[in-house]
Design a protein around this motif. Structure first.
Motif, mmCIF file in Angstrom:
data_model
loop_
_atom_site.group_PDB
_atom_site.id
_atom_site.type_symbol
_atom_site.label_atom_id
_atom_site.label_comp_id
_atom_site.label_asym_id
_atom_site.label_seq_id
_atom_site.Cartn_x
_atom_site.Cartn_y
_atom_site.Cartn_z
ATOM 1 N N ASP A 60 -56.709 -37.270 81.766
ATOM 2 C CA ASP A 60 -57.224 -38.561 82.162
ATOM 3 C C ASP A 60 -56.144 -39.399 82.513
ATOM 4 O O ASP A 60 -54.819 -39.156 82.242
ATOM 5 C CB ASP A 60 -57.952 -38.891 81.025
ATOM 6 N N THR A 61 -56.329 -40.535 83.020
ATOM 7 C CA THR A 61 -55.499 -41.724 83.140
ATOM 8 C C THR A 61 -55.784 -42.694 82.168
ATOM 9 O O THR A 61 -55.586 -44.037 82.561
ATOM 10 C CB THR A 61 -55.620 -42.072 84.587
ATOM 11 N N GLY A 62 -55.896 -42.531 81.060
ATOM 12 C CA GLY A 62 -56.380 -43.504 79.808
ATOM 13 C C GLY A 62 -55.403 -43.985 79.291
ATOM 14 O O GLY A 62 -54.200 -44.054 79.479
ATOM 15 N N VAL A 63 -55.305 -44.465 77.892
ATOM 16 C CA VAL A 63 -54.501 -45.228 77.197
ATOM 17 C C VAL A 63 -53.484 -44.707 76.567
ATOM 18 O O VAL A 63 -52.402 -45.050 76.262
ATOM 19 C CB VAL A 63 -55.093 -46.255 75.981
ATOM 20 N N GLY A 64 -53.706 -43.340 76.564
ATOM 21 C CA GLY A 64 -52.678 -42.423 76.118
ATOM 22 C C GLY A 64 -52.464 -42.316 74.291
ATOM 23 O O GLY A 64 -53.159 -43.368 73.862
ATOM 24 N N ILE A 65 -51.637 -41.370 73.939
ATOM 25 C CA ILE A 65 -51.330 -41.528 72.346
ATOM 26 C C ILE A 65 -49.882 -41.637 72.169
ATOM 27 O O ILE A 65 -49.167 -41.127 72.676
ATOM 28 C CB ILE A 65 -51.789 -40.007 71.804
ATOM 29 N N PRO A 66 -49.589 -42.542 71.028
ATOM 30 C CA PRO A 66 -48.265 -42.766 70.717
ATOM 31 C C PRO A 66 -47.518 -41.487 70.300
ATOM 32 O O PRO A 66 -48.273 -40.593 69.767
ATOM 33 C CB PRO A 66 -48.501 -43.810 69.477
ATOM 34 N N THR A 67 -46.237 -41.423 70.553
ATOM 35 C CA THR A 67 -45.637 -40.210 70.434
ATOM 36 C C THR A 67 -45.548 -39.975 68.817
ATOM 37 O O THR A 67 -45.669 -38.616 68.443
ATOM 38 C CB THR A 67 -43.930 -40.434 71.031
ATOM 39 N N GLU A 68 -45.307 -40.890 68.111
ATOM 40 C CA GLU A 68 -45.375 -40.550 66.520
ATOM 41 C C GLU A 68 -46.885 -40.042 66.213
ATOM 42 O O GLU A 68 -46.798 -39.630 64.810
ATOM 43 C CB GLU A 68 -44.694 -41.833 65.826
#
Length: 646
Positions: free
Chosen positions: A299-307
């Motif tokens: 998807d081209t959504g909000v994403g997940i923070p690396t941590e």
């Protein structure tokens, strides 16, 4: 007493040196200033320091600096007592790590006038880790329960509010709106409860997987159909591709595959506000009779923070607590997804970048099958239209103590022209069976006076042959294997978990009603043919019966129509009537080929209105109607392809 005297005390064995040196506990003898006068061999085993290597050094120099002040305070208290216990501290190991220890002390001054302490130490590192993990889990569960409380209260409040409004309005439009809101709220509650039940079954190790034939294209198409409206509403493209090598008949559990896909696509829709969601299916590898199928949901959504990404599959957690407040959810979906995949010998991993999107890639190995293994589910819409015709004069005894559940089931059964008799508990149900004749019994499990288990045992053991063998279907809110096994052990034929859908009730009844079942299936087949939106007779004549040619034509329609409908929807939303007219005109030939008669006049009206720019205020509604027809047609055509157009 001098240090020499303290060493004499040690060497004389007055503290059972042999026992100390052979024991597993770590033993130190230190003077009141913290100088180490003796330590046993266990110091090397646990802390890594060689025998006698710490003698002459100061104990305080090995305490973790950040805790030294509080340790000295506790040590000072121990000097003033004859005994002390359970003093925790962290001691420096040979490898420069710190381990958690705990000492009990004996003050030698109170024993023999010696100014020193025997420190009997135990390694509590694992205990501390366990405590920290327990605390972490407890906090996670507290957060989960807080989320659940919020998530459950929200739809319940919605239902309560809508019921109040429903009772006060006379407007049919308002009634429809309130009923839809109630339906949506109950669906939300079902999702939450199903998540909790699924995790419970998985963690108990009692989850079983089916091994039946299915086709990925059909399964994926059916799943995507459920998200078309949501994606259109948000203006998101929803696309997919399947490699020919993966587009085969496979043997496995399609329902669990659907569950995984629905979770992942639902998340993608939830967290994507612009752009595209894409599902790509490919054959990763083939080994013997197994095909390793890879699914990629991007998807081209909000994403997940690396941590946060490493905890995304943990139970009771989401990437951020604010996620629950903004988007809702139990925090169990991805945990269940991972468990379901791994229990099928598969793998899953995730890649993500904030504000750019997320990609979930999972693989499940399936055995190859062939067309004879396929099980084709019926369209739910066509199915529901035929139900009322299928169970005429079937005599049903409904034993259920909950008034609402009883009213719900009775109304469904009466719509199907069943003859229904109700009972509030097992005792009344058994009494009614003594004097009445029934074809099937629907039995609640948990009831006052006489529960479903006891009622079933009574029917099976005390009635004559005809009545003792009546099919009994359990109605249970406990859809866990242990409860299901218990139902069958007392003599129930099958079970239906509450809350149930009418289709599920119809399906389980028709399994046990003999001749009526065949009649019902015949009616379904006959009536479903009458209510089909598509008619492939014209296409069949154009293709001169060439099934490969037909397959290509239908596949082209299935592939191109969602894209065309998305473009038409966007043009309509922008009031770009010239583009609307062009796109509607472009759709007409393909609609004709698949015999979608209901859509032909509709698309013609859209084209003409847009071209003449007359009645444009009605175009968006007509586009939505066309979209709904197209979705149903796509489902029908996928079934037709799977059935080889028979």
């Amino acid at each position: 007493m001098a240090v020499e005297n303290l060493l004499d005390y040690v060497n004389q064995g007055l503290f059972y040196k042999a026992v100390v040196e052979d024991g597993s506990d770590i033993i130190f003898i230190v003077d009141y200033n913290g100088n180490i006068l003796y330590h046993n061999p266990s110091v090397e085993d646990t802390l890594g320091h060689a025998p006698d290597s710490l003698i002459g050094k100061n104990f305080f120099n090995y305490i973790k600096p950040s805790t030294l002040k509080s340790f000295k305070s506790e040590f000072k208290k121990s000097i003033s007592k004859p005994y002390d216990e359970s003093i925790e501290f962290r001691f420096l190991c040979k490898d420069n790590s710190f381990r958690y220890l705990e000492f009990n002390s004996i003050n030698l001054k109170h024993k023999g006038g010696v100014e020193g302490l025997i420190l009997d130490c135990r390694d509590i590192t694992q205990r501390k880790k366990d405590a920290e993990e327990l605390l972490r889990a407890q906090k996670a569960k507290e957060q989960f329960l807080a989320n659940m409380s919020h998530e459950i209260r929200t739809p319940i409040n919605g239902i309560s509010g809508m019921v109040n409004l429903l009772s006060e309005t006379n407007s049919e439009k308002d009634k429809k709106q309130y009923l839809n809101a109630i339906k949506n709220s109950t669906e939300s509650l079902k999702v939450i409860i199903n998540d909790i039940l699924d995790l419970s079954v998985i963690e108990s190790g009692k989850l079983k997987f089916e091994k039946i034939g299915f086709n990925i294209r059909y399964q994926l198409g059916a799943v995507l159909d459920t998200f078309l409206y949501q994606s259109k509403e948000k203006g998101i493209e929803l696309n997919y591709s399947i490699e020919p090598e993966a587009d085969k008949v496979l043997l496995g559990d399609p329902a669990r595959l659907n569950q995984v896909l629905i979770n992942l696509i639902s998340n993608a829709v939830k967290f994507t506000h612009v752009g595209e969601i894409r599902i790509d299916v490919s054959l990763l590898k083939k080994k013997n009779s197994l095909k390793y199928i890879q699914f990629r949901v991007s998807d081209t959504g909000v994403g997940i923070p690396t941590e946060k990404i490493h905890h995304i599959f943990d139970s009771f957690t989401q990437a951020d607590a604010s996620v629950t407040r903004r988007y809702g959810g139990t925090g169990l979906g991805l945990t269940i997804v991972k468990e379901l995949i791994e229990l099928q010998n598969g793998t899953i991993h995730v890649e993500s970048q904030e504000n750019q999107g997320t990609v979930f890639t999972f693989m499940i190995p399936y055995e190859e099958g062939d067309t004879t293994d396929l099980v084709h589910p019926k369209s739910s819409k066509k199915f529901s239209e035929t139900l009322k015709h299928s169970l005429k004069d079937l005599r049903v005894l409904l034993i259920e103590d909950n008034d609402i559940n009883r009213l719900y089931a009775i109304n469904i059964l009466k719509k199907w022209n069943c003859i229904v008799d109700g009972a509030e508990n097992g005792f009344i149900g058994v009494e009614k069976l003594k004097s009445g004749e029934y074809d099937i019994i629907l039995m609640d499990v948990q009831m006052p006076i006489m529960d479903g288990y006891e009622a079933t045992r009574t029917i099976r053991k005390t009635f004559e042959d005809t009545k003792s063998k009546i099919p009994i279907i359990a109605l249970t809110a406990n859809a866990i294997k242990g409860d299901i096994d218990k139902c069958k052990a007392v003599g129930m034929n099958d079970y239906l978990s509450k809350p149930f859908h009418p289709e599920a009730l119809f399906k389980v009844i028709t399994k046990y009603i003999g001749v009526e079942k065949k009649s019902a299936e015949s009616n379904i087949k006959k009536l479903s043919q009458q209510t089909k939106l598509t008619n492939l007779d014209y296409l069949r004549s154009v293709c001169d019966g060439d099934l490969n040619f037909m397959n290509d034509m239908v596949q082209t329609f299935i592939t191109n129509t969602p894209v065309a409908m998305n473009e038409l929807q966007k043009a309509s939303d922008k009031s770009d009537w010239e583009q609307v007219s062009k796109l509607a005109h472009k759709l007409k030939p393909s609609i004709t080929f698949v015999g979608l008669e209901k859509a032909k006049s509709l698309v013609k009206k859209i084209e003409e209105s847009a071209k003449e720019k007359t009645g444009t205020d009605q175009i968006p509604g007509k586009v939505n109607e066309l979209s709904s027809l197209a979705q149903t047609a796509l489902s029908e055509l996928r079934v037709a392809m799977d059935n080889k157009f028979k």
